[in-house]
Design a protein around this motif. Structure first.
Motif, mmCIF file in Angstrom:
data_model
loop_
_atom_site.group_PDB
_atom_site.id
_atom_site.type_symbol
_atom_site.label_atom_id
_atom_site.label_comp_id
_atom_site.label_asym_id
_atom_site.label_seq_id
_atom_site.Cartn_x
_atom_site.Cartn_y
_atom_site.Cartn_z
ATOM 1 N N ASP A 256 94.449 -9.925 66.841
ATOM 2 C CA ASP A 256 93.554 -10.567 65.874
ATOM 3 C C ASP A 256 92.827 -9.516 65.038
ATOM 4 O OD1 ASP A 256 94.430 -12.817 67.121
ATOM 5 O OD2 ASP A 256 92.501 -13.402 67.972
ATOM 6 N N ASN A 257 92.354 -8.445 65.693
ATOM 7 C CA ASN A 257 91.660 -7.372 64.976
ATOM 8 C C ASN A 257 92.592 -6.688 63.982
ATOM 9 O OD1 ASN A 257 89.364 -7.899 66.496
ATOM 10 N ND2 ASN A 257 89.802 -6.307 68.011
ATOM 11 N N PHE A 258 93.823 -6.490 64.384
ATOM 12 C CA PHE A 258 94.837 -5.874 63.525
ATOM 13 C C PHE A 258 95.056 -6.704 62.258
ATOM 14 C CE2 PHE A 258 99.596 -5.748 62.811
ATOM 15 C CZ PHE A 258 99.639 -4.495 62.208
ATOM 16 N N ILE A 259 95.168 -8.013 62.421
ATOM 17 C CA ILE A 259 95.376 -8.892 61.271
ATOM 18 C C ILE A 259 94.137 -8.911 60.381
ATOM 19 C CG2 ILE A 259 95.737 -11.308 60.595
ATOM 20 C CD1 ILE A 259 97.535 -11.568 63.096
ATOM 21 N N MET A 260 92.960 -8.919 60.984
ATOM 22 C CA MET A 260 91.728 -8.882 60.192
ATOM 23 C C MET A 260 91.617 -7.567 59.420
ATOM 24 S SD MET A 260 90.430 -11.781 60.458
ATOM 25 C CE MET A 260 88.965 -11.375 59.510
ATOM 26 N N ASP A 261 92.050 -6.452 60.021
ATOM 27 C CA ASP A 261 92.045 -5.164 59.317
ATOM 28 C C ASP A 261 92.934 -5.226 58.079
ATOM 29 O OD1 ASP A 261 90.324 -4.036 61.136
ATOM 30 O OD2 ASP A 261 91.882 -2.983 62.272
ATOM 31 N N ILE A 262 94.103 -5.859 58.211
ATOM 32 C CA ILE A 262 95.025 -5.986 57.075
ATOM 33 C C ILE A 262 94.387 -6.826 55.972
ATOM 34 C CG2 ILE A 262 97.231 -6.975 56.342
ATOM 35 C CD1 ILE A 262 98.365 -6.195 59.072
ATOM 36 N N LYS A 263 93.790 -7.947 56.338
ATOM 37 C CA LYS A 263 93.170 -8.834 55.349
ATOM 38 C C LYS A 263 91.970 -8.163 54.675
ATOM 39 C CE LYS A 263 92.749 -13.200 56.513
ATOM 40 N NZ LYS A 263 92.446 -14.400 57.316
ATOM 41 N N GLU A 264 91.174 -7.446 55.461
ATOM 42 C CA GLU A 264 90.000 -6.781 54.894
ATOM 43 C C GLU A 264 90.412 -5.672 53.920
ATOM 44 O OE1 GLU A 264 87.731 -5.503 58.228
ATOM 45 O OE2 GLU A 264 87.115 -7.550 58.795
ATOM 46 N N TYR A 265 91.463 -4.918 54.276
ATOM 47 C CA TYR A 265 91.937 -3.889 53.349
ATOM 48 C C TYR A 265 92.441 -4.529 52.060
ATOM 49 C CZ TYR A 265 94.972 -0.518 51.102
ATOM 50 O OH TYR A 265 95.583 0.283 50.167
ATOM 51 N N SER A 266 93.186 -5.614 52.182
ATOM 52 C CA SER A 266 93.712 -6.299 50.998
ATOM 53 C C SER A 266 92.583 -6.753 50.085
ATOM 54 C CB SER A 266 94.568 -7.497 51.415
ATOM 55 O OG SER A 266 95.670 -7.093 52.195
ATOM 56 N N ALA A 267 91.573 -7.371 50.679
ATOM 57 C CA ALA A 267 90.458 -7.877 49.882
ATOM 58 C C ALA A 267 89.661 -6.753 49.232
ATOM 59 C CB ALA A 267 89.545 -8.732 50.756
ATOM 60 N N SER A 268 89.654 -5.554 49.862
ATOM 61 C CA SER A 268 88.838 -4.450 49.347
ATOM 62 C C SER A 268 89.449 -3.785 48.118
ATOM 63 C CB SER A 268 88.633 -3.399 50.444
ATOM 64 O OG SER A 268 89.849 -2.710 50.735
ATOM 65 N N VAL A 269 90.770 -3.876 47.937
ATOM 66 C CA VAL A 269 91.416 -3.176 46.816
ATOM 67 C C VAL A 269 92.125 -4.121 45.862
ATOM 68 C CG1 VAL A 269 91.728 -1.079 48.190
ATOM 69 C CG2 VAL A 269 93.574 -2.773 48.099
#
Length: 434
Positions: free
Chosen positions: A100-113
């Motif tokens: 779950d943390n791994f998927i949230m990291d991917i989504k957060e990176y996407s939203a940041s850039v």
């Protein structure tokens, strides 16, 4: 750099001779995309085998900055057992917060850039003893259908992210996988790159459908012991009985194929505190053997009542599937030529490169000739750069850009395949057309 198992179907002596050879892949500037390496970190190291890898045996992702961003990927593929055989799988549990943390990291990176919360593409590399089934089930649930996910389930890697907080030391936890995440840039003035995926199947169903009657999990070697009943019948079958029926159906084959069971799993999936939602998927498990008590398969996650069917590696099925892929790619070429003739070439799919992820069991020993898997791409896009690796589990999720799938393919989601080949093609559209 990929080193170790560079070739398909070689013996142990040849493997030792080539063990220190490698292939280098460098990814340069990609117009309209941002790229980052994001690890899947398990806080506590839980392994099914005492086998351990040194840091030098992992794949490395080193990133530069700015428009000249360059990613250098070093990876190593390790294979255990006979060609096309089973792997020792990692131990996963249905409630895995690190995923779950791994998927949230991917989504957060996407939203940041990006203006999008989700990436356009993910290339995923799993660690040598990992079992990526649950990771892919959760990614398939969490990502929209236009996010392409491909990769190799088992290899070895070191990595380096641009964000130092994602660069973990050995004492922090165990790195199960790393995702090369491609995100649409907010500034798309330089054009846009799209991913397109094609898939070639290499297994055929054989025999009756079964329902698991009793299931035991052996966490020592991460295997499952089961008995089953034929669909619609009450007779309890052990492993010896099931394999006897399958072998009788395959008795005219010159060489014994590798066997798998394709298990249809009805599960509930969630990310974090979300309400679990029902999902159905197919997962392949390699058949290890059978006796008067059980059928033994690799991996865990099978439950009593799950339906399954036996599959075998089949070069004829693979060749038919490759014809489908070839024809699908030919349509892209014909469409591009037609639009170019009409002066509208920028609106066509202009493929500029491709990657292939092929099962280690395929290759010359499987097809009895060279370059069979690469031919659909090379014949349709002559002169276009192509690279590829042999895999210990080919990852591709059903998505809106999946092409070339054989007729009759199951509509049920399957993200992790055996004896298959996955094609990732990249096309470019200038900004004036966007």
């Amino acid at each position: 750099v990929k080193w170790g198992a560079l070739f398909s179907g070689i013996d142990s002596e040849a493997y030792a001779r080539h063990a220190n050879e490698g292939i280098v892949l460098t990814v340069g500037y990609l117009p309209g995309l941002k790229v980052e390496a994001i690890p899947l970190l398990r806080q506590q190291k839980m392994r099914c085998s005492s086998f351990s890898l040194s840091e030098a045996e992992y794949a490395m992702f080193s990133c530069g900055k700015g428009k000249g961003t360059r990613l250098t990927i070093l990876r190593c593929g390790l294979w255990s057992g006979s060609q096309g055989g089973a792997w020792n799988a990692g131990l996963w549990t249905p409630h895995a917060p690190w995923i779950d943390n791994f998927i949230m990291d991917i989504k957060e990176y996407s939203a940041s850039v990006s203006s999008r919360q989700f990436p356009v593409g993910i290339i995923l590399f799993g660690e040598a003893n990992s079992d990526m089934k649950l990771v892919l089930e959760k990614l398939d649930y969490a990502m929209p259908m236009d996010t392409v996910i491909v990769g190799d389930e088992r290899g070895s890697f070191v990595y380096r992210s641009q964000n130092n907080s994602r660069n973990f030391c050995g004492g922090t936890g165990h790195i199960e996988a790393v995702a090369l995440v491609f995100v649409q840039d907010r500034d798309r003035s330089s054009g846009n790159i799209r991913f397109h995926v094609a898939f070639s199947n290499g297994v055929s169903a054989v025999g009756a459908r079964y329902k698991a009657a009793s299931v035991r999990t052996n966490n020592t070697d991460c295997s499952t012991w089961l008995t089953a009943r034929r669909e619609g019948q009450q007779e309890l079958l052990d492993g010896q009985s099931i394999l006897h029926d399958i072998n009788n159906l395959l008795e005219n084959r010159i060489e014994a194929p590798d066997l798998y069971i394709g298990v249809t799993k009805h599960r509930k999936v969630s990310i974090g505190a979300e309400k679990p939602m029902p999902r159905t998927c197919v997962a392949y498990h390699g058949v290890v053997g059978g006796d008067e008590e059980y059928l033994y398969v690799d991996g865990i996650g099978i439950k009593t009542g799950d339906n399954f069917q036996v599959y075998h590696s089949d070069p004829n099925t693979a060749l038919a599937s490759l014809t489908e892929v070839h024809d699908a790619l030919k349509k892209i070429t014909l469409e591009r030529n037609s639009k170019s003739f009409k002066g509208d070439g920028d609106n066509a799919i202009n493929v500029f490169g491709g990657l292939i992820f092929a099962c280690y069991g395929r290759g010359e020993s499987f097809f009895e000739r060279l370059n069979v898997d690469s031919s659909p791409f090379l014949e349709n896009f002559p002169g276009v750069p192509l690279a590829g690796i042999f895999c210990g589990g080919e990852m591709v999720r059903p998505c809106t850009t999946l092409i070339g799938q054989c007729q009759g393919a199951s509509p049920v989601s399957c993200c992790l395949h055996v004896y298959s080949t996955v094609y990732l093609m990249m096309s470019y559209t200038p900004s004036s057309v966007e």
